[in-house]
Scaffold this motif. Sequence first.
Motif, PDB file in Angstrom:
ATOM      1  N   ALA A   1      59.742 -19.733  20.634  1.00 46.23           N
ATOM      2  CA  ALA A   1      60.381 -21.026  20.875  1.00 46.23           C
ATOM      3  C   ALA A   1      61.858 -20.848  21.205  1.00 46.23           C
ATOM      4  O   ALA A   1      62.377 -21.455  22.156  1.00 46.23           O
ATOM      5  N   THR A   2      62.542 -20.015  20.437  1.00 45.91           N
ATOM      6  CA  THR A   2      63.973 -19.778  20.664  1.00 45.91           C
ATOM      7  C   THR A   2      64.208 -19.183  22.040  1.00 45.91           C
ATOM      8  O   THR A   2      65.119 -19.602  22.776  1.00 45.91           O
ATOM      9  N   ALA A   3      63.406 -18.196  22.417  1.00 45.50           N
ATOM     10  CA  ALA A   3      63.574 -17.536  23.710  1.00 45.50           C
ATOM     11  C   ALA A   3      63.336 -18.499  24.865  1.00 45.50           C
ATOM     12  O   ALA A   3      63.908 -18.350  25.949  1.00 45.50           O
ATOM     13  N   MET A   4      62.501 -19.506  24.643  1.00 46.21           N
ATOM     14  CA  MET A   4      62.195 -20.493  25.684  1.00 46.21           C
ATOM     15  C   MET A   4      63.097 -21.715  25.615  1.00 46.21           C
ATOM     16  O   MET A   4      62.985 -22.632  26.431  1.00 46.21           O
ATOM     17  N   GLY A   5      63.974 -21.748  24.616  1.00 45.97           N
ATOM     18  CA  GLY A   5      64.850 -22.896  24.473  1.00 45.97           C
ATOM     19  C   GLY A   5      64.128 -24.155  24.073  1.00 45.97           C
ATOM     20  O   GLY A   5      64.467 -25.263  24.505  1.00 45.97           O
ATOM     21  N   SER A   6      63.109 -23.988  23.220  1.00 44.13           N
ATOM     22  CA  SER A   6      62.275 -25.118  22.812  1.00 44.13           C
ATOM     23  C   SER A   6      62.219 -25.205  21.290  1.00 44.13           C
ATOM     24  O   SER A   6      62.588 -24.268  20.587  1.00 44.13           O
ATOM     25  N   THR A   7      61.725 -26.323  20.801  1.00 41.59           N
ATOM     26  CA  THR A   7      61.566 -26.475  19.357  1.00 41.59           C
ATOM     27  C   THR A   7      60.259 -25.897  18.853  1.00 41.59           C
ATOM     28  O   THR A   7      60.075 -25.720  17.658  1.00 41.59           O
ATOM     29  N   SER A   8      59.325 -25.616  19.763  1.00 38.75           N
ATOM     30  CA  SER A   8      58.072 -24.990  19.353  1.00 38.75           C
ATOM     31  C   SER A   8      57.567 -24.077  20.459  1.00 38.75           C
ATOM     32  O   SER A   8      57.837 -24.301  21.647  1.00 38.75           O
ATOM     33  N   ALA A   9      56.828 -23.033  20.056  1.00 38.26           N
ATOM     34  CA  ALA A   9      56.325 -22.061  21.026  1.00 38.26           C
ATOM     35  C   ALA A   9      55.333 -22.703  21.989  1.00 38.26           C
ATOM     36  O   ALA A   9      55.414 -22.511  23.213  1.00 38.26           O
ATOM     37  N   THR A  10      54.382 -23.456  21.455  1.00 35.18           N
ATOM     38  CA  THR A  10      53.350 -24.040  22.311  1.00 35.18           C
ATOM     39  C   THR A  10      53.940 -25.085  23.263  1.00 35.18           C
ATOM     40  O   THR A  10      53.565 -25.146  24.437  1.00 35.18           O
ATOM     41  N   ALA A  11      54.882 -25.858  22.767  1.00 39.59           N
ATOM     42  CA  ALA A  11      55.511 -26.863  23.634  1.00 39.59           C
ATOM     43  C   ALA A  11      56.351 -26.195  24.711  1.00 39.59           C
ATOM     44  O   ALA A  11      56.341 -26.614  25.876  1.00 39.59           O
ATOM     45  N   GLY A  12      57.073 -25.140  24.328  1.00 42.80           N
ATOM     46  CA  GLY A  12      57.893 -24.424  25.304  1.00 42.80           C
ATOM     47  C   GLY A  12      57.060 -23.843  26.427  1.00 42.80           C
ATOM     48  O   GLY A  12      57.422 -23.936  27.613  1.00 42.80           O
ATOM     49  N   LEU A  13      55.927 -23.239  26.071  1.00 38.74           N
ATOM     50  CA  LEU A  13      55.063 -22.668  27.096  1.00 38.74           C
ATOM     51  C   LEU A  13      54.439 -23.764  27.947  1.00 38.74           C
ATOM     52  O   LEU A  13      54.315 -23.619  29.171  1.00 38.74           O
ATOM     53  N   ALA A  14      54.057 -24.879  27.331  1.00 39.23           N
ATOM     54  CA  ALA A  14      53.456 -25.982  28.082  1.00 39.23           C
ATOM     55  C   ALA A  14      54.436 -26.543  29.114  1.00 39.23           C
ATOM     56  O   ALA A  14      54.057 -26.821  30.262  1.00 39.23           O
ATOM     57  N   VAL A  15      55.687 -26.694  28.720  1.00 33.32           N
ATOM     58  CA  VAL A  15      56.707 -27.207  29.648  1.00 33.32           C
ATOM     59  C   VAL A  15      56.906 -26.233  30.804  1.00 33.32           C
ATOM     60  O   VAL A  15      56.983 -26.630  31.976  1.00 33.32           O
ATOM     61  N   LEU A  16      56.990 -24.943  30.493  1.00 34.42           N
ATOM     62  CA  LEU A  16      57.170 -23.938  31.538  1.00 34.42           C
ATOM     63  C   LEU A  16      55.989 -23.942  32.502  1.00 34.42           C
ATOM     64  O   LEU A  16      56.165 -23.935  33.726  1.00 34.42           O
ATOM     65  N   ARG A  17      54.772 -23.973  31.971  1.00 37.98           N
ATOM     66  CA  ARG A  17      53.585 -23.928  32.824  1.00 37.98           C
ATOM     67  C   ARG A  17      53.509 -25.142  33.746  1.00 37.98           C
ATOM     68  O   ARG A  17      53.137 -25.027  34.913  1.00 37.98           O
ATOM     69  N   ALA A  18      53.861 -26.305  33.222  1.00 37.57           N
ATOM     70  CA  ALA A  18      53.861 -27.501  34.060  1.00 37.57           C
ATOM     71  C   ALA A  18      54.918 -27.397  35.158  1.00 37.57           C
ATOM     72  O   ALA A  18      54.692 -27.798  36.306  1.00 37.57           O
ATOM     73  N   ARG A  19      56.059 -26.827  34.791  1.00 38.41           N
ATOM     74  CA  ARG A  19      57.184 -26.698  35.736  1.00 38.41           C
ATOM     75  C   ARG A  19      56.850 -25.785  36.900  1.00 38.41           C
ATOM     76  O   ARG A  19      57.299 -25.994  38.031  1.00 38.41           O
ATOM     77  N   ILE A  20      56.046 -24.734  36.641  1.00 43.18           N
ATOM     78  CA  ILE A  20      55.784 -23.729  37.674  1.00 43.18           C
ATOM     79  C   ILE A  20      54.380 -23.832  38.258  1.00 43.18           C
ATOM     80  O   ILE A  20      53.966 -22.978  39.043  1.00 43.18           O
ATOM     81  N   ASP A  21      53.631 -24.862  37.866  1.00 45.61           N
ATOM     82  CA  ASP A  21      52.282 -25.104  38.392  1.00 45.61           C
ATOM     83  C   ASP A  21      51.367 -23.905  38.141  1.00 45.61           C
ATOM     84  O   ASP A  21      50.783 -23.332  39.065  1.00 45.61           O
ATOM     85  N   ALA A  22      51.222 -23.537  36.875  1.00 43.14           N
ATOM     86  CA  ALA A  22      50.416 -22.379  36.494  1.00 43.14           C
ATOM     87  C   ALA A  22      48.930 -22.672  36.632  1.00 43.14           C
ATOM     88  O   ALA A  22      48.495 -23.814  36.491  1.00 43.14           O
ATOM     89  N   PRO A  23      48.109 -21.639  36.892  1.00 45.62           N
ATOM     90  CA  PRO A  23      46.650 -21.836  36.904  1.00 45.62           C
ATOM     91  C   PRO A  23      46.165 -22.233  35.518  1.00 45.62           C
ATOM     92  O   PRO A  23      46.738 -21.812  34.505  1.00 45.62           O
ATOM     93  N   VAL A  24      45.077 -23.038  35.450  1.00 43.69           N
ATOM     94  CA  VAL A  24      44.717 -23.638  34.163  1.00 43.69           C
ATOM     95  C   VAL A  24      43.310 -23.347  33.663  1.00 43.69           C
ATOM     96  O   VAL A  24      43.037 -23.513  32.471  1.00 43.69           O
ATOM     97  N   ALA A  25      42.383 -22.935  34.521  1.00 43.48           N
ATOM     98  CA  ALA A  25      40.988 -22.841  34.075  1.00 43.48           C
ATOM     99  C   ALA A  25      40.310 -21.581  34.583  1.00 43.48           C
ATOM    100  O   ALA A  25      40.435 -21.218  35.755  1.00 43.48           O
ATOM    101  N   LEU A  26      39.530 -20.954  33.704  1.00 43.16           N
ATOM    102  CA  LEU A  26      38.766 -19.768  34.091  1.00 43.16           C
ATOM    103  C   LEU A  26      37.686 -20.108  35.107  1.00 43.16           C
ATOM    104  O   LEU A  26      37.342 -19.276  35.954  1.00 43.16           O
ATOM    105  N   ARG A  27      37.151 -21.315  35.036  1.00 47.19           N
ATOM    106  CA  ARG A  27      36.105 -21.673  36.007  1.00 47.19           C
ATOM    107  C   ARG A  27      36.670 -21.723  37.419  1.00 47.19           C
ATOM    108  O   ARG A  27      35.946 -21.477  38.393  1.00 47.19           O
TER     109      ARG A  27
END
Length: 351
Positions: free
Chosen positions: A278-304
């Motif tokens: 979380a700290t490295a991502m500048g967020s209050t939580s690890a999962t939220a920080g990663l979710a914000v980053l993934r949305a920002r960069i249009d990350a792939p989302v599904a194995l199917r």
Amino acid sequence: MRFDHETLGQRVRFGSGEAQQNLAAEVGRLGASRVLVLSGAEEREIADRVTAGLPVVGVHDEVVMHVPVDVADRACAAAAARDADLLISIGGGSTTGLAKAVALATGLPIVAVPTTYAGSEATHMWGLTEAAHKTTGVDLRVLPRTVVYDASLTLSLPVPMSVASGLNALAHCIDSLWAPRADPINAALAGEGIRAVSQGLRQIVDDPSNLEGREQLLHGAYLSAVSFASAGSGLHHKICHVLGGMFDLPHAQTHAVVLPHVLAFNAPNAPAAADRIATAMGSTSATAGLAVLRARIDAPVALRDLGMQESGIAAAAEAVTDIAPPDNPTPATTVAITTVLRAAWEGADPR
């Protein structure tokens, strides 16, 4: 505080626009006179350019994801036929992996020139695939003697591939925080790697020609690989190795899809790791920080979306359970791994 930490010996030459001169310096330092270049057809122009003037005896361009055994055998034969005394790998993780397979069999030294953010160039881990099963191991013979980083060589990498490759590097960092040999040194490397990769991804999504952003990504990818090599393979990588070998899924995209689900699975029982992420991502939580980053960069989302069939979930869960680290923060039961894989297959909200 008590831990054992081993640092791998490797030279790194980092300079944008300097790959050709740095390669020449390393070939001279190693005293090589018969160089075999390993590079896929897509990187041939780059390979020819950066190896100009070197004693190249051949270019082997059969590069396949997950390094099938028969492909590795043909590369070994090419090295033997040309009496090569040095391998130069120019490309992404599949190319580096092929060079490692040749080094494992022949003992030839490697100089790696990455054109993605895979990080394989900084580890002594190898992988080979046969009959839909990926075997991995560690051996110092496969660790490249030198890595030549040149961010200008990554400028032609399309943004979607850059995103997937960067998230692969991020996965190395995050997984190393709870891997079997996690320690404070590789945790420090991972934290800086998370910061650098996150920053670099945002910069190149905004401007693909941003050289500083691509330098940050290479810097972060190297740190991620060093921390991963020290900490060992955690649950995330066990899952991705099974999926890659069993279903021949694209490596970087698979890591990108699986990462948020493993993070959501482990973070509640690994608070120190979650706080560092979380700290490295500048967020209050690890999962939220990663979710914000993934949305920002249009990350792939599904194995199917990557070609995995729903019918493969059960077999993959059994295979992962068999090799999951016993000290994973959250117990990796078959039921739990099935839930993680189904969520990743559907592209569900990781929470």
